[in-house]
Design a protein around this motif. Structure first.
Motif, PDB file in Angstrom:
ATOM      1  N   ALA A   1      31.745  89.052 114.906  1.00 60.66           N
ATOM      2  CA  ALA A   1      32.787  89.388 113.937  1.00 60.66           C
ATOM      3  C   ALA A   1      33.097  88.198 113.046  1.00 60.66           C
ATOM      4  O   ALA A   1      32.964  87.042 113.457  1.00 60.66           O
ATOM      5  CB  ALA A   1      34.061  89.843 114.646  1.00 60.66           C
ATOM      6  N   MET A   2      33.540  88.527 111.821  1.00 62.65           N
ATOM      7  CA  MET A   2      34.198  87.545 110.967  1.00 62.65           C
ATOM      8  C   MET A   2      35.680  87.910 110.978  1.00 62.65           C
ATOM      9  O   MET A   2      36.064  89.004 110.555  1.00 62.65           O
ATOM     10  CB  MET A   2      33.638  87.566 109.546  1.00 62.65           C
ATOM     11  CG  MET A   2      34.315  86.564 108.625  1.00 62.65           C
ATOM     12  SD  MET A   2      33.440  86.276 107.045  1.00 62.65           S
ATOM     13  CE  MET A   2      33.400  87.932 106.343  1.00 62.65           C
ATOM     14  N   LEU A   3      36.485  87.009 111.484  1.00 63.77           N
ATOM     15  CA  LEU A   3      37.897  87.269 111.709  1.00 63.77           C
ATOM     16  C   LEU A   3      38.736  86.683 110.582  1.00 63.77           C
ATOM     17  O   LEU A   3      38.368  85.667 109.988  1.00 63.77           O
ATOM     18  CB  LEU A   3      38.324  86.665 113.049  1.00 63.77           C
ATOM     19  CG  LEU A   3      37.459  87.081 114.247  1.00 63.77           C
ATOM     20  CD1 LEU A   3      37.693  86.156 115.430  1.00 63.77           C
ATOM     21  CD2 LEU A   3      37.756  88.526 114.634  1.00 63.77           C
TER      22      LEU A   3
ATOM     23  N   LEU B   1      31.695  84.145 116.816  1.00 65.75           N
ATOM     24  CA  LEU B   1      32.917  84.713 116.248  1.00 65.75           C
ATOM     25  C   LEU B   1      33.504  83.672 115.297  1.00 65.75           C
ATOM     26  O   LEU B   1      33.966  82.616 115.726  1.00 65.75           O
ATOM     27  CB  LEU B   1      33.912  85.059 117.357  1.00 65.75           C
ATOM     28  CG  LEU B   1      33.467  86.225 118.244  1.00 65.75           C
ATOM     29  CD1 LEU B   1      33.711  85.914 119.704  1.00 65.75           C
ATOM     30  CD2 LEU B   1      34.188  87.497 117.841  1.00 65.75           C
ATOM     31  N   SER B   2      33.450  83.959 114.011  1.00 65.21           N
ATOM     32  CA  SER B   2      33.852  82.983 112.998  1.00 65.21           C
ATOM     33  C   SER B   2      35.123  83.437 112.302  1.00 65.21           C
ATOM     34  O   SER B   2      35.508  84.605 112.346  1.00 65.21           O
ATOM     35  CB  SER B   2      32.725  82.795 111.977  1.00 65.21           C
ATOM     36  OG  SER B   2      32.408  84.038 111.364  1.00 65.21           O
ATOM     37  N   GLY B   3      35.766  82.496 111.633  1.00 64.58           N
ATOM     38  CA  GLY B   3      36.982  82.794 110.897  1.00 64.58           C
ATOM     39  C   GLY B   3      36.769  82.684 109.399  1.00 64.58           C
ATOM     40  O   GLY B   3      35.852  82.018 108.923  1.00 64.58           O
ATOM     41  N   ALA B   4      37.637  83.349 108.654  1.00 63.09           N
ATOM     42  CA  ALA B   4      37.642  83.251 107.195  1.00 63.09           C
ATOM     43  C   ALA B   4      39.082  83.387 106.727  1.00 63.09           C
ATOM     44  O   ALA B   4      39.827  84.230 107.228  1.00 63.09           O
ATOM     45  CB  ALA B   4      36.773  84.339 106.564  1.00 63.09           C
ATOM     46  N   THR B   5      39.458  82.560 105.787  1.00 59.66           N
ATOM     47  CA  THR B   5      40.837  82.564 105.316  1.00 59.66           C
ATOM     48  C   THR B   5      40.863  82.518 103.801  1.00 59.66           C
ATOM     49  O   THR B   5      39.828  82.654 103.139  1.00 59.66           O
ATOM     50  CB  THR B   5      41.617  81.383 105.939  1.00 59.66           C
ATOM     51  OG1 THR B   5      43.000  81.508 105.644  1.00 59.66           O
ATOM     52  CG2 THR B   5      41.099  80.045 105.433  1.00 59.66           C
ATOM     53  N   SER B   6      42.043  82.339 103.238  1.00 58.66           N
ATOM     54  CA  SER B   6      42.174  82.290 101.786  1.00 58.66           C
ATOM     55  C   SER B   6      43.147  81.180 101.416  1.00 58.66           C
ATOM     56  O   SER B   6      43.838  80.621 102.272  1.00 58.66           O
ATOM     57  CB  SER B   6      42.679  83.635 101.240  1.00 58.66           C
ATOM     58  OG  SER B   6      43.993  83.896 101.707  1.00 58.66           O
TER      59      SER B   6
END
Length: 465
Positions: free
Chosen positions: A416-418, A369-374
């Motif tokens: 998921a990409m969270l 379960l990985s994260g992605a931000t901006s």
């Protein structure tokens, strides 16, 4: 009679060989299922090799292993899919190597998560669009569009059966935190784990992993947790040695450097089958980090006279407002260079090259379960780091890329990409006095919904009980 074709490779082979043989078992005749995922076969050539299930190397001349379940999913007969998947997993955990099962697992976890988050008033409130017009989107759509990334956002409209609340008596959730454990203003899952333990009587144990030392050194902390039940309670209170209870079988949740610590422990200790039921890699760093590369290169040749001074300098790099206003304890065990070295991309790549086979042999499913931000969602003092990592992957969580965040093994499954930065995914809101004006330290990501989805998902699969 059922005929199977196996692909296998012998020592010295440049290309895989194939072998057809017939299986005459009740299971094969009635369902066409693969009757034995791992077995020892003797071929005519003077060798003995172990055959392991690999979907791209096994072809059933007739019905595919999960073809019926795929048809059931297309027909939206999700109850049959859930039951069939559970039966397959209980028969052998190596079925997670199957591409369709990997994809289904992601769809199912995300569906559970959306349901959990949609039932969380705070999560829905944070996901609701602000403005003059009332947000009329359904709660499931609101949370999916706020907390997920990629095509998974569209899955909010899929109605699957609600996941049951499991009655867990034979398993303990072992949480393994990351770098700076106990040094930041809050701890990972600080509120989520005690809330779930209180609501459902699920037992959680926190490994007291040292905040700043190597993965090898932290083996002792994981040994203490796995053997004796020593560490911290769900509410982060230290467990007195006289009250420690061995956890028995565990499912592990690792965050950040906690995942390299876990993988190091698994490779070194090689627990008995079933002792570790599964591993949730939550915003982990199994592939290291380009930021760790840079920081390690800047400190590796320095003489560090006092641990307190070194920690303060490092914290200033990570966050300009954090100070050590009290001793974190175990100062004599601090090894800043060792901790950072083990988070470099080179160290992590070397470890996986050396230990991938050993880890795969343990047959432990790993759920990524990985994260992605901006750019607009990270604390302003992390913008430079985010921009540096974005040169490699725009879908980073401000500390690791997608590739670095994932364990790459045959039984590893991407769930998921969270949408959230590295701290948002795990930490409670930082105190307002310690945000230094940054609007992105309120950390709204619904940790309790995510943790609940992990537990319910693993229980539904039959991995924990």
């Amino acid at each position: 009679m059922t005929e199977w074709r196996f692909g296998y490779r012998l020592d010295g082979d440049d290309a895989p060989r194939t072998q057809n043989f017939m299986l005459n078992t009740p299971a094969a005749r009635s369902t066409g299922d693969f009757p034995s995922i791992r077995q020892r076969m003797v071929f005519r050539s003077p060798c003995v090799c172990v055959l392991r299930y690999a979907p791209d190397q096994v072809t059933h001349r007739g019905m595919g292993m999960f073809e019926e379940l795929q048809r059931a999913e297309q027909a939206r007969d999700f109850e049959s899919v859930i039951a069939g998947v559970r039966e397959a997993v209980l028969a052998d955990r190596r079925v997670f190597a199957d591409p369709w099962l990997k994809a289904w697992s992601g769809r199912r976890w995300r569906n559970i998560f959306i349901s959990e988050a949609a039932a969380d008033e705070a999560a829905v409130s944070s996901a609701r669009k602000k403005g003059l017009r009332k947000d009329v989107r359904p709660p499931r759509q609101q949370v999916a569009e706020r907390y997920l990334r990629g095509d998974a956002i569209r899955e909010w409209s899929v109605e699957m059966p609600a996941a049951a609340i499991p009655d867990l008596h034979n398993c303990t959730g072992l949480f393994c935190p990351g770098l700076l454990n106990g040094l930041l203003p809050t701890r990972a899952f600080q509120e989520a784990l005690p809330a779930l333990q209180s609501a459902h009587d699920w037992r959680f144990l926190r490994a007291d992993l040292h905040a700043m030392r190597s993965c090898e050194a932290n083996l002792a902390d994981l040994d203490a947790a796995m053997r004796d039940g020593r560490g911290l309670r769900a509410d982060c209170q230290r467990i007195d040695a006289s009250q420690a209870l061995p956890p028995g079988d565990v499912y592990m949740i690792g965050y950040s450097k906690g995942v390299p610590d876990i993988l190091t422990w698994l490779a070194a200790r090689q627990p008995a089958p079933g002792r570790v039921r599964c591993l949730f890699n939550w915003a982990g760093a199994p592939g290291g980090s380009y930021l760790a590369d840079d920081i390690y290169n800047s400190v590796k040749d320095l003489e560090i006279a006092r641990a307190e001074d070194a920690i303060n300098r490092l914290l200033q790099v990570i966050s300009p407002f954090i100070r050590m206003d009290r001793s974190p304890g175990r100062l004599d065990e601090f090894d800043i260079k060792g901790a950072l070295r083990d988070l470099t991309t080179t160290a992590r790549a070397t470890f996986m090259q050396q230990q991938a086979t050993t880890l795969d042999d343990l047959d432990i499913p790993v759920f990524n379960l990985s994260g992605a931000t901006s750019l607009t969602e990270v604390p302003y003092f992390q913008i430079q780091g985010y921009m540096e990592i974005s040169k490699y992957d725009a879908n980073n969580d401000m500390q690791v890329t997608q590739a670095q965040a994932k364990v790459d093994l045959p039984l590893a499954v991407d769930l998921a990409m969270l949408r959230g930065h590295h701290w948002d995914l795990s930490y409670s809101p930082f105190p307002r006095t310690m945000r230094l004006g940054s609007p992105n330290l309120d950390h709204p990501f619904p940790k309790q919904a995510a943790a609940s989805a992990m537990v319910k998902f693993a229980a539904e699969l039959g991995l924990i009980d």
